[in-house]
Design a protein around this motif. Sequence first.
Motif, PDB file in Angstrom:
ATOM      1  N   LYS A  26      62.637 -23.226  40.890  1.00  0.00           N
ATOM      2  CA  LYS A  26      62.939 -23.241  39.462  1.00  0.00           C
ATOM      3  C   LYS A  26      63.465 -21.861  39.073  1.00  0.00           C
ATOM      4  CE  LYS A  26      58.132 -22.032  38.385  1.00  0.00           C
ATOM      5  NZ  LYS A  26      56.908 -22.438  37.674  1.00  0.00           N
ATOM      6  N   PRO A  27      64.049 -21.740  37.882  1.00  0.00           N
ATOM      7  CA  PRO A  27      64.542 -20.428  37.444  1.00  0.00           C
ATOM      8  C   PRO A  27      63.422 -19.397  37.431  1.00  0.00           C
ATOM      9  CG  PRO A  27      65.416 -22.149  36.037  1.00  0.00           C
ATOM     10  CD  PRO A  27      64.388 -22.800  36.911  1.00  0.00           C
ATOM     11  N   ILE A  28      63.751 -18.182  37.807  1.00  0.00           N
ATOM     12  CA  ILE A  28      62.740 -17.112  37.842  1.00  0.00           C
ATOM     13  C   ILE A  28      62.866 -16.194  36.630  1.00  0.00           C
ATOM     14  CG2 ILE A  28      62.358 -17.133  40.316  1.00  0.00           C
ATOM     15  CD1 ILE A  28      64.469 -15.014  40.645  1.00  0.00           C
ATOM     16  N   LEU A  29      63.806 -16.509  35.737  1.00  0.00           N
ATOM     17  CA  LEU A  29      63.976 -15.754  34.501  1.00  0.00           C
ATOM     18  C   LEU A  29      63.870 -16.678  33.301  1.00  0.00           C
ATOM     19  CD1 LEU A  29      67.120 -13.510  35.214  1.00  0.00           C
ATOM     20  CD2 LEU A  29      64.759 -12.728  35.072  1.00  0.00           C
ATOM     21  N   ILE A  82      79.963 -23.954  42.226  1.00  0.00           N
ATOM     22  CA  ILE A  82      80.323 -22.627  41.711  1.00  0.00           C
ATOM     23  C   ILE A  82      79.855 -22.513  40.268  1.00  0.00           C
ATOM     24  CG2 ILE A  82      82.190 -21.001  41.269  1.00  0.00           C
ATOM     25  CD1 ILE A  82      83.845 -22.405  43.386  1.00  0.00           C
ATOM     26  N   GLU A  83      79.092 -21.469  39.976  1.00  0.00           N
ATOM     27  CA  GLU A  83      78.621 -21.218  38.608  1.00  0.00           C
ATOM     28  C   GLU A  83      78.919 -19.756  38.255  1.00  0.00           C
ATOM     29  OE1 GLU A  83      74.682 -21.683  35.728  1.00  0.00           O
ATOM     30  OE2 GLU A  83      74.584 -22.364  37.810  1.00  0.00           O
ATOM     31  N   LEU A  88      70.621 -25.117  36.613  1.00  0.00           N
ATOM     32  CA  LEU A  88      71.255 -26.198  37.361  1.00  0.00           C
ATOM     33  C   LEU A  88      71.381 -25.846  38.844  1.00  0.00           C
ATOM     34  CD1 LEU A  88      72.566 -28.969  37.306  1.00  0.00           C
ATOM     35  CD2 LEU A  88      74.750 -27.869  36.770  1.00  0.00           C
ATOM     36  N   PHE A  89      71.668 -24.605  39.130  1.00  0.00           N
ATOM     37  CA  PHE A  89      71.761 -24.157  40.526  1.00  0.00           C
ATOM     38  C   PHE A  89      70.459 -24.400  41.265  1.00  0.00           C
ATOM     39  CE2 PHE A  89      70.643 -20.503  43.304  1.00  0.00           C
ATOM     40  CZ  PHE A  89      71.479 -20.794  44.371  1.00  0.00           C
ATOM     41  N   PHE A  90      69.325 -24.016  40.662  1.00  0.00           N
ATOM     42  CA  PHE A  90      68.035 -24.196  41.329  1.00  0.00           C
ATOM     43  C   PHE A  90      67.666 -25.673  41.417  1.00  0.00           C
ATOM     44  CE2 PHE A  90      67.481 -19.686  40.064  1.00  0.00           C
ATOM     45  CZ  PHE A  90      67.186 -19.173  41.314  1.00  0.00           C
ATOM     46  N   ALA A  91      68.080 -26.449  40.420  1.00  0.00           N
ATOM     47  CA  ALA A  91      67.759 -27.880  40.442  1.00  0.00           C
ATOM     48  C   ALA A  91      68.535 -28.608  41.528  1.00  0.00           C
ATOM     49  CB  ALA A  91      68.048 -28.499  39.083  1.00  0.00           C
ATOM     50  N   PHE A 141      82.718 -28.285  42.818  1.00  0.00           N
ATOM     51  CA  PHE A 141      82.083 -28.601  41.531  1.00  0.00           C
ATOM     52  C   PHE A 141      81.827 -27.296  40.793  1.00  0.00           C
ATOM     53  CE2 PHE A 141      77.789 -29.436  39.388  1.00  0.00           C
ATOM     54  CZ  PHE A 141      78.392 -29.804  38.191  1.00  0.00           C
ATOM     55  N   ILE A 142      82.397 -27.177  39.596  1.00  0.00           N
ATOM     56  CA  ILE A 142      82.273 -25.954  38.801  1.00  0.00           C
ATOM     57  C   ILE A 142      81.432 -26.245  37.575  1.00  0.00           C
ATOM     58  CG2 ILE A 142      83.549 -24.023  37.812  1.00  0.00           C
ATOM     59  CD1 ILE A 142      84.532 -24.738  40.630  1.00  0.00           C
ATOM     60  N   PHE A 143      80.360 -25.491  37.380  1.00  0.00           N
ATOM     61  CA  PHE A 143      79.563 -25.600  36.155  1.00  0.00           C
ATOM     62  C   PHE A 143      79.794 -24.350  35.315  1.00  0.00           C
ATOM     63  CE2 PHE A 143      75.412 -24.882  33.901  1.00  0.00           C
ATOM     64  CZ  PHE A 143      75.640 -25.845  32.927  1.00  0.00           C
TER      65      PHE A 143
END
Length: 630
Positions: free
Chosen positions: A14-17, A42-43, A51-54, A185-187
């Motif tokens: 999960k996000p750490i921030l 790519i973010e 979303l990256f961690f998910a 895939f670009i977010f």
Amino acid sequence: MEQVVRKEKIVQAKPILKWAGGKTQLLNSIMPKVPESYGKYIEPFVGGGALFFALNPEQAVIADSNPELINMYREVADHVDEVIGYLSQYKNTKEDFYAARELDWIGLSKAQAAARMLYLNKTCFNGLYRVNKNGQFNVPYGKYKSPNYCDKDALYAASEILKQAVIVCGNYVSVLRDYAREGDFIFLDPPYLPISEYADFKRYTKEQFYEEDHVELAKEVRRLQELGCHVVLTNSNHPLVHELYAPYKIEVVQTKRYISCNGSKRKGEDVIVMIPPKRKVMLQVVPDALPEQVLKYPSTRFMGSKSKLLPQIWAVCSQFHFDTVVDLFSGSGIVGYMFKTQGKAVISNDYMDMSAAFTKAMIENSHVTLPLEEAKELLVSQKESDHFVSTTFQGLYYSDADNHLIDTLRMNIAEIKEPYKQAIAMSALIRACTKKRPRGIFTYTGARYDDGRKDLKKTLEQQFLEAVVAINKAVFDNGKQNRSRHGDAMELRAEHPDLVYIDPPYYSPLSDNEYVRRYHFVEGLARDWKGVEIQQDTLTKKFKSYPTPFSTRKGAAAAFDQLFKKFSESVLIVSYSSNSQPTQDEMVALLAKYKEHVEVVPIDYTYCFGNQKATKTNRNRVQEYLFVAY
């Protein structure tokens, strides 16, 4: 392209921030819009990276313009134990908080800076990320009883995912130009509109995202769609967002705001924009018969000549409306001549004098021929010879008698006043010398490659006169003003040509692109060895090659970029080989910087020359690409 099938399992990381504008609460709405398969994730505005961690993608590029944020992610990826060690030293006290806040992160070790950021983020008010005019973190202490700023399990889980990613510090434009490719895939989660509502929550870089920046971002989104990328974008439910992304599907989602002191403003509406990749309409490559006049161009044995590819080149070019064309690296001149037969106004350019002689004689020239009787007179000595070829190249390439005739011809050709007749005579001499030479090149001495072919049995005089006849037949008027230029492609001045054809020297670690090394003798003829330095210590008596950026991988990439920028207003057609560098993807990325549409047309082709012992090897069989940018 290798595809990554999206994982359906619930990822524990999960996000750490805590991050203002983080997308954790929107994941249920975003996840169904993630493509089932894609290349890279790519973010470029990674922020908290929800979303990256998910997704936990196998291939990922995450980026941000905030150097401290990127340092933190890199350190958690590579030195998580060290970061945890520094984090465990902090205490949740007002004194510790303000002491840490006063530190300049740039003066700390990278792991210390990462730990400081995580600590301040979890203990400051609302987890905000705000800096003052001097770039100093200025969010007050949060007074939380037990903030979990050293969550070891979360940090270890995040570290495993981050290790798989390319982590970049840079603005979104450079990141997307460098990494985005078809199928990715670009977010995009940029700073939201309206600008005023979020003005205090800018990044450490002091960069601001104004309305004009959102307009530029929308242009980049359209480029990504044309490139064939899947794009999902989030923003606030603002009129400008609807205006910029009107062609796409926009979903409005109710959200909560955590950064407003006014409780009435803590409810908001976000939008999720889904931009599918544009289905490309590939150019149709259906070769058709070329004008019979094309067949009158004298054949050459010039390395890299595109004579066999003319139908495919024209099949692509003919799909565009154009009247003016530049053949930037004309070589043998056959492609420029083909354009001339199609009624186009042609500028042929090359850095080699021998190439410029061909195109002056048969492309720029529309009506002048060299009568055969005049050509025969050139075979007879009119003045005392300087014996330059006879002396310098004795015993290397031709017999003494042939060397003497070459000296006679070059001396007489230099006296011709009519420029087109002179160009015809010089082109005929060059063609005669290459046809009289086994393999047509000058990288060796003697006649070791003499295979008994008919051309080698003819006298040099026969070859010269036959060449004059052939060149005369190739002269015609297409009703346009055509031009032959000898010079650097970078310095060519042309008033917005409709189409530019680029067939550069190919850089490849498997072979060389040294045209001058192969043809130094006939190139010397074309310029009468003026301005060149013959290397007397070499067996072949070659002269130093002309400097060219295409002799190295890095130089070639920079040169292409410069050329594409220079002719960015023209349709660009680039001939290129599959075994050359930059690679196909890199060439597409370079062209995409300046053109909205880039297509690659592959053509099976076998090269006639190589530096292998046998000419018919797997190394010679390559794919020739036509990069088409418009």
